[in-house]
Design a protein around this motif. Structure first.
Motif, short mmCIF file in Angstrom:
data_model
loop_
_atom_site.label_atom_id
_atom_site.label_comp_id
_atom_site.label_asym_id
_atom_site.label_seq_id
_atom_site.Cartn_x
_atom_site.Cartn_y
_atom_site.Cartn_z
N TYR A 164 33.05 80.64 91.50
CA TYR A 164 32.07 79.54 92.14
C TYR A 164 31.97 78.48 90.90
O TYR A 164 31.86 77.18 91.07
CB TYR A 164 30.98 79.72 93.03
CG TYR A 164 31.24 80.39 94.29
CD1 TYR A 164 32.28 79.78 95.07
CD2 TYR A 164 30.35 81.66 94.77
CE1 TYR A 164 32.58 80.74 96.25
CE2 TYR A 164 30.61 82.00 96.20
CZ TYR A 164 31.96 81.45 96.72
OH TYR A 164 32.15 82.40 97.90
N LEU B 35 31.12 74.69 91.74
CA LEU B 35 30.10 74.90 92.82
C LEU B 35 29.05 75.65 92.24
O LEU B 35 28.67 76.79 92.52
CB LEU B 35 30.90 75.55 93.95
CG LEU B 35 32.01 74.88 94.36
CD1 LEU B 35 33.01 75.89 95.62
CD2 LEU B 35 31.53 73.67 95.25
N GLU C 265 26.16 77.41 94.62
CA GLU C 265 26.93 78.55 95.52
C GLU C 265 26.99 79.58 94.33
O GLU C 265 26.43 80.85 94.54
CB GLU C 265 28.11 78.29 95.91
CG GLU C 265 28.23 77.33 97.07
CD GLU C 265 27.91 75.97 96.73
OE1 GLU C 265 27.69 75.59 95.87
OE2 GLU C 265 28.18 74.94 97.73
N LYS D 5 24.71 83.30 94.31
CA LYS D 5 25.28 84.65 94.14
C LYS D 5 24.71 85.17 93.04
O LYS D 5 24.45 86.67 93.19
CB LYS D 5 26.68 84.63 94.21
CG LYS D 5 27.79 83.98 95.05
CD LYS D 5 27.55 84.85 96.44
CE LYS D 5 28.31 84.22 97.64
NZ LYS D 5 27.66 84.62 98.86
N GLY E 267 32.19 67.36 98.14
CA GLY E 267 32.46 67.51 96.60
C GLY E 267 33.18 68.73 96.27
O GLY E 267 32.98 69.69 96.97
N ASP F 83 37.49 72.29 102.30
CA ASP F 83 37.51 73.59 101.40
C ASP F 83 37.32 74.73 102.18
O ASP F 83 36.64 75.08 103.04
CB ASP F 83 36.01 73.17 100.57
CG ASP F 83 36.14 74.39 99.41
OD1 ASP F 83 36.40 75.41 99.49
OD2 ASP F 83 35.43 73.87 98.32
N LEU G 284 36.61 77.69 101.34
CA LEU G 284 35.52 78.71 101.09
C LEU G 284 34.35 78.70 102.15
O LEU G 284 34.16 77.67 102.54
CB LEU G 284 34.89 78.33 99.65
CG LEU G 284 35.64 78.58 98.37
CD1 LEU G 284 35.31 78.01 97.22
CD2 LEU G 284 35.91 80.14 98.33
N VAL H 271 31.41 79.42 102.04
CA VAL H 271 30.21 79.00 101.64
C VAL H 271 30.30 77.21 101.72
O VAL H 271 29.16 76.84 101.67
CB VAL H 271 29.73 79.17 100.01
CG1 VAL H 271 29.44 80.61 100.01
CG2 VAL H 271 30.91 78.90 99.07
N ARG H 272 31.43 76.95 101.93
CA ARG H 272 31.38 75.27 102.03
C ARG H 272 31.75 74.80 103.46
O ARG H 272 32.04 73.71 103.79
CB ARG H 272 32.61 74.64 101.16
CG ARG H 272 32.56 75.17 99.58
CD ARG H 272 30.99 74.40 99.07
NE ARG H 272 31.16 73.08 98.67
CZ ARG H 272 30.44 72.53 98.41
NH1 ARG H 272 29.21 72.88 98.17
NH2 ARG H 272 30.41 71.21 97.89
N LYS I 86 29.32 72.07 104.54
CA LYS I 86 29.73 70.73 103.80
C LYS I 86 31.00 69.95 104.25
O LYS I 86 31.14 68.77 104.38
CB LYS I 86 29.78 70.99 102.17
CG LYS I 86 28.88 71.53 101.62
CD LYS I 86 27.75 70.69 101.34
CE LYS I 86 26.66 71.45 100.51
NZ LYS I 86 25.28 70.74 100.54
#
Lengths: 309, 202
Positions: free
Chosen positions: A17, A22, A25, A29, B21, B104, B106, B108-109, B112
């Motif tokens: 990340y 990122l 993020e 972690k 982003g 994205d 991912l 985690v995105r 977003k």
């Protein structure tokens, strides 16, 4: 999952990340990994050194986030970028306006020094002299150097370059901005204006508003409290402006807005956006007409008059 | 609509790469710059921050040859993805002819992606355009990160999140490796030119 494997996976994710930019993020972690290590410290031989290393990473991530947040939203760009802004972000259909639109685009992108150069060149063109002069003042204000705006005004005042009437408009514009900023500098008025002080405003000006005090508005946000049974704000770019009258071109697809207005409607909640600031105010719909020919056929031309700012 | 210069017989088409982003918009343009040498007509210009994030936009000019005697010039732009550059994003979007939304992959995105698509929807609306009618392609980028052990969303989930209502063409991609970049661009150009022809009555 085995705790050691889970920690390893979290640290791996954090690294990737981070490499992706990122950082938030990545930070999450690292924090999760640190908590897991603390919870299972007894079973992890090198937990102290691991935690130390992770704490360092968390600090770096936080620093990176802080830098990003504090990064200014604009800065002077290369000449190449500025040239793209100047030429590609001037959208006027009127070729004569392209030059000043390009300069305004530079200002909108925060390229004030270059915008100032461009506006100064345009000062030589009679049709756009006043607009360029006003924008020069605005650029100085946007750069947070009101002293430069005052100096520029005083220079114009001592020259014969700007006609008295235009100088009067600049005087009012700048004096108003200074007042709103709480700066108590009192500008000398040009002679012609000083002589006519106290005279009434032009007849077409909205009551309580001085035509010359109206900034150039680039877009408006109109809130209709009961559009489609709920409050909605409609934003439109200003097609053109003449004093307190603003013309908007509205697509015929904007049914709900068009249904909510007619000649005489008072728009109680209107936000006026100028290149330097936003003002809340009131406006009056003075005409609504359908465009019957040309590329905007079917659209509606709506004139609104600024009632108060 | 595209900028048409009748005198010079030129059509200027604006394609904007939109997305949250760090989703890989700039990487897409960098790959296009490398892979489409013949079509690229100038340097790729980036206006980025010191932290390598896009501040204003990236710009890449291309030429597509002639259609009905008109030279078609394409200008590719990216927008800054960070939330704080909302007004710049809106300015770059003005007079857009075609769009690529880079999502994205991912996990985690996920949120977003959805917020950015909503932001696009609202900005288009402000310009009198609807996301359902503007030529639009979705790209699900960073598919390769799954191989590095990162949680990546399945394409089916991204389709459900982002494309359930839009139903536009979508492409998985790994822009950093150049994968999926060309099909995305070609599909966007195809849709955009079809839309342009329709508008011009050709």
């Amino acid at each position: 999952m085995d705790v050691k494997k889970e920690i390893k996976s979290l640290l791996n994710q954090a690294e990737v990340y981070k490499s992706q930019g990122l950082v938030k993020e990545a930070g999450d972690k690292y924090i999760r990994a640190a908590k897991l290590i603390q919870k299972n410290a007894k079973n992890i031989g090198n937990h102290k050194s691991l935690l130390q290393s992770i704490s360092k990473q968390i600090r770096l991530v936080k620093e990176s986030i802080r830098k990003q947040e504090e990064e200014p939203a604009d800065r002077e760009m290369s000449e190449q970028v500025q040239e793209i802004i100047r030429t590609k972000f001037a959208f006027s259909q009127d070729e004569k306006r392209l030059e000043i639109d390009g300069a305004i685009a530079l200002a909108k992108f925060g390229q004030y020094a270059r915008a100032l150069d461009e506006f100064k060149k345009i000062l030589g063109k009679e049709d756009f002299r006043l607009e360029a002069a006003k924008n020069i003042i605005r650029c100085h204000i946007a750069r947070d150097v009101p002293d430069d705006a005052v100096r520029q005004y005083n220079n114009w005042l001592s020259e014969t370059f700007l006609p008295g009437e235009q100088l009067g408009q600049i005087h009012r514009l700048l004096q108003d901005i200074l007042k709103k900023k709480g700066i108590d500098t009192l500008l000398s008025a040009p002679e012609e204006i000083a002589e006519t002080e106290g005279e009434s405003s032009p007849a077409e000006t909205a009551p309580g508003l001085n035509e010359n005090e109206i900034l150039d508005i680039s877009s408006v946000g109109i809130t209709i409290p009961e559009a489609e049974d709920r409050s909605r704000t409609y934003e439109y770019d200003v097609s053109f402006q003449s004093g307190s009258i603003i013309n908007l071109l509205i697509s015929d697809r904007d049914h709900s807005f068009l249904k909510s207005i007619k000649k005489g409607t008072v728009l109680e909640q209107t936000q006026f956006y100028s290149p330097i600031a936003m003002f809340e105010g009131k406006s009056l719909v003075v005409s609504v007409s359908r465009i019957e020919s040309g590329p905007k056929t079917g659209h509606y031309s709506v004139d609104i008059q600024i009632q108060s700012i | 609509m595209a900028n048409i210069n009748l005198k010079a017989r030129e059509i200027e088409v604006k394609i904007v790469y939109y997305g949250p982003g760090r989703c890989g918009k700039t990487t897409n343009l960098e790959q296009i710059f490398k892979a489409f040498r013949k079509q690229v007509t100038g340097q790729m210009v980036s206006a980025d921050t010191e932290g390598d994030r896009t501040l204003y936009f990236d710009f890449l000019p291309m030429g597509l040859g002639k259609i009905k005697g008109y030279e078609v010039r394409v200008q590719l732009y990216t927008v800054p993805g960070q939330v704080k550059y909302a007004s710049t994003r809106k300015m770059v979007l003005r007079e857009v002819d075609g769009l690529v939304f880079v999502a994205d992959s991912l996990e985690v995105r996920r949120e977003k992606n959805m917020l950015s698509l909503k932001d696009l929807h609202m900005n288009l609306k402000d310009y009198g355009l609807t996301i359902f009618k503007v030529p639009l392609i979705l790209q699900y980028n960073k598919r390769d990160l799954g191989e590095q052990g990162l949680p990546v969303m399945p394409v089916s989930l991204m389709e459900r999140d982002l494309n359930r209502q839009l139903k536009v063409p979508s492409f998985p991609a790994s822009a950093i490796k150049g994968e999926g970049v060309a099909p995305t661009l070609k599909a966007c150009l195809k849709l955009t030119l079809q839309s342009l022809k329709k508008q011009l009555g050709w």
